[in-house]
Design a protein around this motif. Structure first.
Motif, PDB file in Angstrom:
ATOM      1  N   ILE A 181     -51.740   1.995 -17.288  1.00  0.00           N
ATOM      2  CA  ILE A 181     -50.746   3.060 -17.321  1.00  0.00           C
ATOM      3  C   ILE A 181     -49.397   2.470 -16.918  1.00  0.00           C
ATOM      4  O   ILE A 181     -49.311   1.719 -15.943  1.00  0.00           O
ATOM      5  N   MET A 182     -48.358   2.838 -17.660  1.00  0.00           N
ATOM      6  CA  MET A 182     -47.003   2.411 -17.322  1.00  0.00           C
ATOM      7  C   MET A 182     -46.056   3.565 -17.621  1.00  0.00           C
ATOM      8  O   MET A 182     -45.978   4.042 -18.751  1.00  0.00           O
ATOM      9  N   VAL A 183     -45.347   4.010 -16.588  1.00  0.00           N
ATOM     10  CA  VAL A 183     -44.436   5.146 -16.701  1.00  0.00           C
ATOM     11  C   VAL A 183     -43.054   4.709 -16.234  1.00  0.00           C
ATOM     12  O   VAL A 183     -42.894   4.314 -15.074  1.00  0.00           O
ATOM     13  N   PRO A 184     -42.053   4.770 -17.102  1.00  0.00           N
ATOM     14  CA  PRO A 184     -40.688   4.508 -16.638  1.00  0.00           C
ATOM     15  C   PRO A 184     -40.292   5.554 -15.590  1.00  0.00           C
ATOM     16  O   PRO A 184     -40.577   6.742 -15.749  1.00  0.00           O
ATOM     17  N   ILE A 185     -39.664   5.119 -14.530  1.00  0.00           N
ATOM     18  CA  ILE A 185     -39.281   6.011 -13.433  1.00  0.00           C
ATOM     19  C   ILE A 185     -38.481   7.211 -13.927  1.00  0.00           C
ATOM     20  O   ILE A 185     -38.672   8.333 -13.453  1.00  0.00           O
ATOM     21  N   GLN A 186     -37.604   7.013 -14.919  1.00  0.00           N
ATOM     22  CA  GLN A 186     -36.760   8.129 -15.370  1.00  0.00           C
ATOM     23  C   GLN A 186     -37.556   9.199 -16.126  1.00  0.00           C
ATOM     24  O   GLN A 186     -37.027  10.271 -16.399  1.00  0.00           O
ATOM     25  N   ARG A 187     -38.833   8.947 -16.452  1.00  0.00           N
ATOM     26  CA  ARG A 187     -39.670   9.940 -17.127  1.00  0.00           C
ATOM     27  C   ARG A 187     -40.489  10.774 -16.133  1.00  0.00           C
ATOM     28  O   ARG A 187     -41.204  11.684 -16.528  1.00  0.00           O
ATOM     29  N   VAL A 188     -40.402  10.458 -14.838  1.00  0.00           N
ATOM     30  CA  VAL A 188     -41.126  11.220 -13.809  1.00  0.00           C
ATOM     31  C   VAL A 188     -40.396  12.533 -13.568  1.00  0.00           C
ATOM     32  O   VAL A 188     -39.227  12.546 -13.194  1.00  0.00           O
ATOM     33  N   MET A 189     -41.093  13.631 -13.812  1.00  0.00           N
ATOM     34  CA  MET A 189     -40.524  14.968 -13.598  1.00  0.00           C
ATOM     35  C   MET A 189     -40.717  15.438 -12.163  1.00  0.00           C
ATOM     36  O   MET A 189     -39.915  16.211 -11.655  1.00  0.00           O
ATOM     37  N   ALA A 190     -41.825  14.999 -11.528  1.00  0.00           N
ATOM     38  CA  ALA A 190     -42.114  15.463 -10.172  1.00  0.00           C
ATOM     39  C   ALA A 190     -43.192  14.597  -9.544  1.00  0.00           C
ATOM     40  O   ALA A 190     -43.992  13.975 -10.242  1.00  0.00           O
ATOM     41  N   ILE A 191     -43.184  14.569  -8.224  1.00  0.00           N
ATOM     42  CA  ILE A 191     -44.298  14.036  -7.444  1.00  0.00           C
ATOM     43  C   ILE A 191     -44.600  15.088  -6.392  1.00  0.00           C
ATOM     44  O   ILE A 191     -43.676  15.631  -5.763  1.00  0.00           O
ATOM     45  N   TYR A 192     -45.899  15.403  -6.235  1.00  0.00           N
ATOM     46  CA  TYR A 192     -46.263  16.475  -5.313  1.00  0.00           C
ATOM     47  C   TYR A 192     -47.697  16.303  -4.846  1.00  0.00           C
ATOM     48  O   TYR A 192     -48.482  15.555  -5.439  1.00  0.00           O
ATOM     49  N   ALA A 193     -48.025  16.994  -3.771  1.00  0.00           N
ATOM     50  CA  ALA A 193     -49.380  16.996  -3.225  1.00  0.00           C
ATOM     51  C   ALA A 193     -50.214  18.028  -3.977  1.00  0.00           C
ATOM     52  O   ALA A 193     -49.806  19.183  -4.104  1.00  0.00           O
ATOM     53  N   ARG A 194     -51.359  17.605  -4.479  1.00  0.00           N
ATOM     54  CA  ARG A 194     -52.245  18.519  -5.215  1.00  0.00           C
ATOM     55  C   ARG A 194     -52.657  19.704  -4.355  1.00  0.00           C
ATOM     56  O   ARG A 194     -52.743  20.846  -4.830  1.00  0.00           O
ATOM     57  N   GLU A 195     -52.907  19.467  -3.090  1.00  0.00           N
ATOM     58  CA  GLU A 195     -53.484  20.487  -2.225  1.00  0.00           C
ATOM     59  C   GLU A 195     -52.539  21.638  -1.904  1.00  0.00           C
ATOM     60  O   GLU A 195     -52.991  22.774  -1.740  1.00  0.00           O
ATOM     61  N   ASN A 196     -51.230  21.365  -1.811  1.00  0.00           N
ATOM     62  CA  ASN A 196     -50.320  22.434  -1.416  1.00  0.00           C
ATOM     63  C   ASN A 196     -49.076  22.544  -2.300  1.00  0.00           C
ATOM     64  O   ASN A 196     -48.240  23.406  -2.085  1.00  0.00           O
ATOM     65  N   GLY A 197     -48.943  21.659  -3.286  1.00  0.00           N
ATOM     66  CA  GLY A 197     -47.822  21.726  -4.215  1.00  0.00           C
ATOM     67  C   GLY A 197     -46.504  21.237  -3.651  1.00  0.00           C
ATOM     68  O   GLY A 197     -45.489  21.269  -4.340  1.00  0.00           O
ATOM     69  N   GLN A 198     -46.487  20.771  -2.402  1.00  0.00           N
ATOM     70  CA  GLN A 198     -45.235  20.289  -1.817  1.00  0.00           C
ATOM     71  C   GLN A 198     -44.856  18.947  -2.422  1.00  0.00           C
ATOM     72  O   GLN A 198     -45.703  18.073  -2.600  1.00  0.00           O
ATOM     73  N   GLY A 199     -43.592  18.796  -2.747  1.00  0.00           N
ATOM     74  CA  GLY A 199     -43.122  17.557  -3.331  1.00  0.00           C
ATOM     75  C   GLY A 199     -41.688  17.709  -3.791  1.00  0.00           C
ATOM     76  O   GLY A 199     -40.920  18.469  -3.217  1.00  0.00           O
ATOM     77  N   MET A 200     -41.349  17.002  -4.863  1.00  0.00           N
ATOM     78  CA  MET A 200     -39.983  17.023  -5.359  1.00  0.00           C
ATOM     79  C   MET A 200     -39.987  16.921  -6.870  1.00  0.00           C
ATOM     80  O   MET A 200     -40.755  16.149  -7.450  1.00  0.00           O
ATOM     81  N   ALA A 201     -39.117  17.709  -7.497  1.00  0.00           N
ATOM     82  CA  ALA A 201     -38.944  17.660  -8.948  1.00  0.00           C
ATOM     83  C   ALA A 201     -37.659  16.907  -9.266  1.00  0.00           C
ATOM     84  O   ALA A 201     -36.716  16.895  -8.464  1.00  0.00           O
ATOM     85  N   PHE A 202     -37.631  16.264 -10.437  1.00  0.00           N
ATOM     86  CA  PHE A 202     -36.483  15.484 -10.878  1.00  0.00           C
ATOM     87  C   PHE A 202     -36.094  15.905 -12.286  1.00  0.00           C
ATOM     88  O   PHE A 202     -36.965  16.242 -13.096  1.00  0.00           O
ATOM     89  N   PRO A 203     -34.806  15.850 -12.609  1.00  0.00           N
ATOM     90  CA  PRO A 203     -34.399  16.149 -13.985  1.00  0.00           C
ATOM     91  C   PRO A 203     -34.807  15.002 -14.907  1.00  0.00           C
ATOM     92  O   PRO A 203     -34.748  13.835 -14.520  1.00  0.00           O
ATOM     93  N   VAL A 204     -35.260  15.344 -16.105  1.00  0.00           N
ATOM     94  CA  VAL A 204     -35.572  14.345 -17.127  1.00  0.00           C
ATOM     95  C   VAL A 204     -34.762  14.708 -18.349  1.00  0.00           C
ATOM     96  O   VAL A 204     -34.915  15.792 -18.898  1.00  0.00           O
ATOM     97  N   ASN A 205     -33.899  13.817 -18.761  1.00  0.00           N
ATOM     98  CA  ASN A 205     -33.032  14.059 -19.903  1.00  0.00           C
ATOM     99  C   ASN A 205     -33.659  13.442 -21.145  1.00  0.00           C
ATOM    100  O   ASN A 205     -33.753  12.221 -21.247  1.00  0.00           O
ATOM    101  N   ASP A 206     -34.084  14.277 -22.089  1.00  0.00           N
ATOM    102  CA  ASP A 206     -34.702  13.774 -23.315  1.00  0.00           C
ATOM    103  C   ASP A 206     -33.714  13.062 -24.217  1.00  0.00           C
ATOM    104  O   ASP A 206     -34.101  12.325 -25.104  1.00  0.00           O
ATOM    105  N   ASP A 207     -32.411  13.266 -24.008  1.00  0.00           N
ATOM    106  CA  ASP A 207     -31.400  12.613 -24.836  1.00  0.00           C
ATOM    107  C   ASP A 207     -31.149  11.175 -24.409  1.00  0.00           C
ATOM    108  O   ASP A 207     -30.565  10.405 -25.146  1.00  0.00           O
ATOM    109  N   GLU A 208     -31.605  10.812 -23.185  1.00  0.00           N
ATOM    110  CA  GLU A 208     -31.407   9.452 -22.698  1.00  0.00           C
ATOM    111  C   GLU A 208     -32.273   8.478 -23.469  1.00  0.00           C
ATOM    112  O   GLU A 208     -33.408   8.769 -23.797  1.00  0.00           O
TER     113      GLU A 208
END
Length: 148
Positions: A83-110
């Motif tokens: 698996i290889m994911v460019p960092i700019q394609r990450v929309m969010a990282i969060y904990a499965r158990e409680n949903g706490q985390g952070m969302a990021f903007p992903v620009n499809d035009d980039e």
């Protein structure tokens, strides 16, 4: 002095910090990814142009949370996959158990090789006191959608 346009993105640092927070507190870190041609994931698991990946130590091997890519090996349907994911394609990282985390903007035009630039917060618009109807949020604002 470095200008704001030359600064590296904070996204990989925030992803690593939240990964550590999840792991140290017994939570399962999940990464939501907006899939395009630059993302190397099993396409049969992509739904609506997105995939959610379990990036916990138990689910991955050789995990590298780099400044440009998240890379690891994982099993999908019993088959090992790289698996290889460019960092700019990450929309969010969060904990499965409680949903706490952070969302990021992903620009499809980039173009995926374009470095990220700082995202400026949208100005807050105050409502006239006689208008009780709030304005709707901007359609370009990212939202975290929990997928089970």
């Amino acid at each position: 002095m470095i200008s704001a346009t030359e600064l590296p993105s904070t996204r990989p640092y925030l992803i690593r910090a939240l990964y550590d927070w999840c792991s140290e507190n017994g939570f399962t870190p999940y990464v939501a990814v907006k899939v395009d041609a630059s993302v190397q994931v099993p396409r049969e698991y992509v739904q609506g142009g997105e995939i959610v990946l379990n990036v916990s130590m138990d689910a991955t091997s050789s995990l590298k949370l780099g400044n440009d890519f998240i890379e690891f090996k994982a099993r999908f349907g019993g088959k090992p996959r790289d698996i290889m994911v460019p960092i700019q394609r990450v929309m969010a990282i969060y904990a499965r158990e409680n949903g706490q985390g952070m969302a990021f903007p992903v620009n499809d035009d980039e173009v995926s090789s374009t470095p990220l630039t700082a995202v400026q917060p949208e100005p807050v618009q105050s409502l006239p006191e006689d208008d009780p109807t709030p304005t709707s949020p901007s359609p370009s604002r990212p939202a975290l959608k929990r997928i089970k």
